[in-house]
Design a protein around this motif. Structure first.
Motif, short mmCIF file in Angstrom:
data_model
loop_
_atom_site.label_atom_id
_atom_site.label_comp_id
_atom_site.label_asym_id
_atom_site.label_seq_id
_atom_site.Cartn_x
_atom_site.Cartn_y
_atom_site.Cartn_z
N GLY A 72 57.94 69.04 27.19
CA GLY A 72 58.67 67.95 27.82
C GLY A 72 57.84 67.28 28.90
O GLY A 72 57.78 66.05 28.99
N LEU B 152 61.10 61.00 19.28
CA LEU B 152 59.80 61.05 19.97
C LEU B 152 58.67 60.55 19.08
O LEU B 152 57.75 59.87 19.56
CB LEU B 152 59.52 62.48 20.43
CG LEU B 152 60.43 62.98 21.56
CD1 LEU B 152 60.24 64.47 21.77
CD2 LEU B 152 60.15 62.22 22.86
N SER C 30 60.76 57.98 24.54
CA SER C 30 59.80 59.02 24.92
C SER C 30 59.83 59.41 26.39
O SER C 30 58.92 60.11 26.86
CB SER C 30 58.37 58.55 24.58
OG SER C 30 58.05 57.35 25.26
N TYR D 185 62.54 60.13 30.13
CA TYR D 185 63.43 61.14 30.67
C TYR D 185 64.78 61.26 29.96
O TYR D 185 65.31 62.37 29.83
CB TYR D 185 63.68 60.86 32.16
CG TYR D 185 62.48 61.15 33.02
CD1 TYR D 185 62.01 62.45 33.18
CD2 TYR D 185 61.79 60.13 33.67
CE1 TYR D 185 60.90 62.73 33.96
CE2 TYR D 185 60.68 60.40 34.46
CZ TYR D 185 60.25 61.70 34.60
OH TYR D 185 59.15 61.98 35.38
N ILE E 118 64.19 63.44 26.89
CA ILE E 118 63.70 64.77 27.25
C ILE E 118 64.77 65.57 27.99
O ILE E 118 64.97 66.76 27.73
CB ILE E 118 62.43 64.66 28.13
CG1 ILE E 118 61.32 63.93 27.37
CG2 ILE E 118 61.97 66.04 28.57
CD1 ILE E 118 60.91 64.58 26.08
N THR F 132 60.59 69.66 35.07
CA THR F 132 60.09 68.74 34.04
C THR F 132 59.64 67.42 34.66
O THR F 132 58.57 66.90 34.34
CB THR F 132 61.19 68.46 32.99
OG1 THR F 132 61.64 69.71 32.45
CG2 THR F 132 60.65 67.59 31.86
N LEU G 38 59.59 70.44 20.70
CA LEU G 38 60.96 70.20 21.13
C LEU G 38 61.93 70.10 19.97
O LEU G 38 63.03 69.57 20.11
CB LEU G 38 61.02 68.91 21.99
CG LEU G 38 60.22 68.94 23.28
CD1 LEU G 38 60.36 67.63 24.04
CD2 LEU G 38 60.63 70.10 24.18
#
Length: 419
Positions: free
Chosen positions: A20, A83, A121, A123, A126, A146, A191
């Protein structure tokens, strides 16, 4: 940290945080360097600062507007496909940014494609993965770690971008960044969540997911969120965050150059923002596990306003720029962990990426205005002074409206079920 006890094999903590953070490092780090390209691109094409600012503003607006939809996609199907889409769109957008000779093409690639890439891609996506794979007590800290590790990308990528600009032409430097953005794709393998079935792309029924969220569908979750006063206050405050960060991130290099500071002052300032952002993001996440998160947010906005006020009133020098960059860096993305943790506490984790995306849309409307209005007012007045004062006033407003926010809330549907 411990994992959620679940039959769907949560992602190992080290893998979760490492992948991440590296993805955010690439995505946010590249974005953080865009202010360095303002003058090379406008001079090469004969454009005004407003022309460049408009593309950056549209980028922020597209990023925010697509965030809730992309967040819904990530909540429904997992982050892996999202992603990969972000990696490909980022590379295509940077290639277009390097090669577009007409303003319309520049807006399409730099504005639309990169905006979509960032929505896929950064926050919102993630943190959705993080929120689903850690316990509620660990959530703020995990998000802070992160964000802090990802913030290192801003410290890393600005000197890299500056090195590329000084050792090759600006378009070739952007093509190098396009190749770098593709790294996001392979990192997405780290992920992949077992709870999402490969065949249907639906969440599998697991003890963890059912235990945490006997929650409503996406539309009902949105309707409930928009009936919640504190969610709306949080969303309004995030508008200010976007305005301030986008204005400073894009226009600070040109502001310093206008005042005859050496070119390395801008590179150093952006790098320092990234470096101190690591400290600030981690601290905000760690404090969020101990203190009320709305108090943390209110303090951040107030301190930003004070830092900007001191910066524009003090004599401008390389020292004052360094101190300002360190202060703003500490406060830069420190809003992100507490904001997303509050959303999770208010509405659960099932729709975290989508509801976080709605809040982030407000942030990006602010970013649009911060970037575009600064360019517009500069072309009109020949100065950024009005924008600095506006950013200070908005910071004080955001500090005020975050104070009454209550973090906990029982969703309406659960009240009905309980009854």
């Amino acid at each position: 940290m411990t994992q959620l006890a679940s039959s769907d094999r949560p992602i190992p903590m080290g893998q979760l945080l490492l992948c991440g953070a590296l993805i955010v490092t690439m995505s946010m780090g590249i974005r953080h360097s865009f202010g360095l390209w303002l003058q090379p691109i406008t001079m090469a094409h004969g454009w005004t600062r407003e022309d460049y600012s408009m593309a950056m503003a549209i980028q922020n607006l597209v990023w925010g507007a697509s965030g809730p939809v992309i967040g819904w996609w990530a909540d429904r199907s997992g982050a892996f496909k999202v992603l990969w889409a972000g990696a490909l769109l980022y590379a295509l957008g940077l290639v277009g940014m390097a090669t577009a000779s007409h303003h319309g093409g520049f807006i399409l690639t730099t504005g639309v494609l990169i905006g979509l890439a960032q929505a896929c891609s950064t926050y919102t996506v993630i943190f959705g993965v993080v929120g689903r794979n850690v316990t509620a007590l660990q959530r703020s800290s995990a998000m802070g770690i992160t964000a802090a590790a990802g913030s290192f990308g801003q410290f890393l990528m600005v000197p890299v971008a500056s090195f590329l600009l000084h050792n090759m032409d600006w378009s070739s430097a952007l093509l190098m960044l396009a190749a770098t953005a593709l790294v996001i794709g392979p990192l997405a393998f780290g992920l992949r969540e077992a709870r999402f079935s490969a065949q249907a792309g639906e969440p599998t029924s697991t003890s963890a997911s059912s235990a945490t969220d006997a929650s409503p569908g996406a539309l009902q979750a949105l309707a409930e969120a928009f009936q919640h006063r504190d969610y709306l206050l949080l969303t309004a405050g995030y508008f200010v965050c976007g305005f301030q960060l986008a204005f400073i991130g894009v226009h600070l290099p040109s502001y310093l150059k206008d005042h005859q500071l050496p070119p390395q002052a801008a590179t150093t300032a952006l790098a320092l923002i990234g470096l101190f952002n690591v400290l600030g993001s981690y601290a905000a996440g760690a404090l969020g596990a101990r203190l009320r998160k709305n108090w943390i947010l209110s303090s951040i906005y107030f301190l930003r306003a004070m830092a900007m006020l001191a910066f524009i009133l003090a004599p401008l020098s390389t020292w004052s720029v360094g101190l300002f960059a360190a202060a703003m860096g500490t406060l830069w993305l420190s809003t992100v962990p507490p904001t997303n943790a509050i959303v999770a506490q208010m509405h659960g984790i099932k729709h975290l990426s989508m509801l976080g995306g709605v809040v982030f849309f407000s942030h990006q409307i602010g970013s649009f205005l911060g970037v575009w209005l600064a360019g517009r007012l500069y072309d009109f007045t020949g100065s950024y002074q009005v924008v600095w004062w506006l950013a200070i006033a908005l910071g004080l407003l955001a500090a005020t409206i975050n104070l009454p926010i209550q973090e906990q809330r029982t969703p309406l549907t659960r009240k009905v079920v309980a009854a």
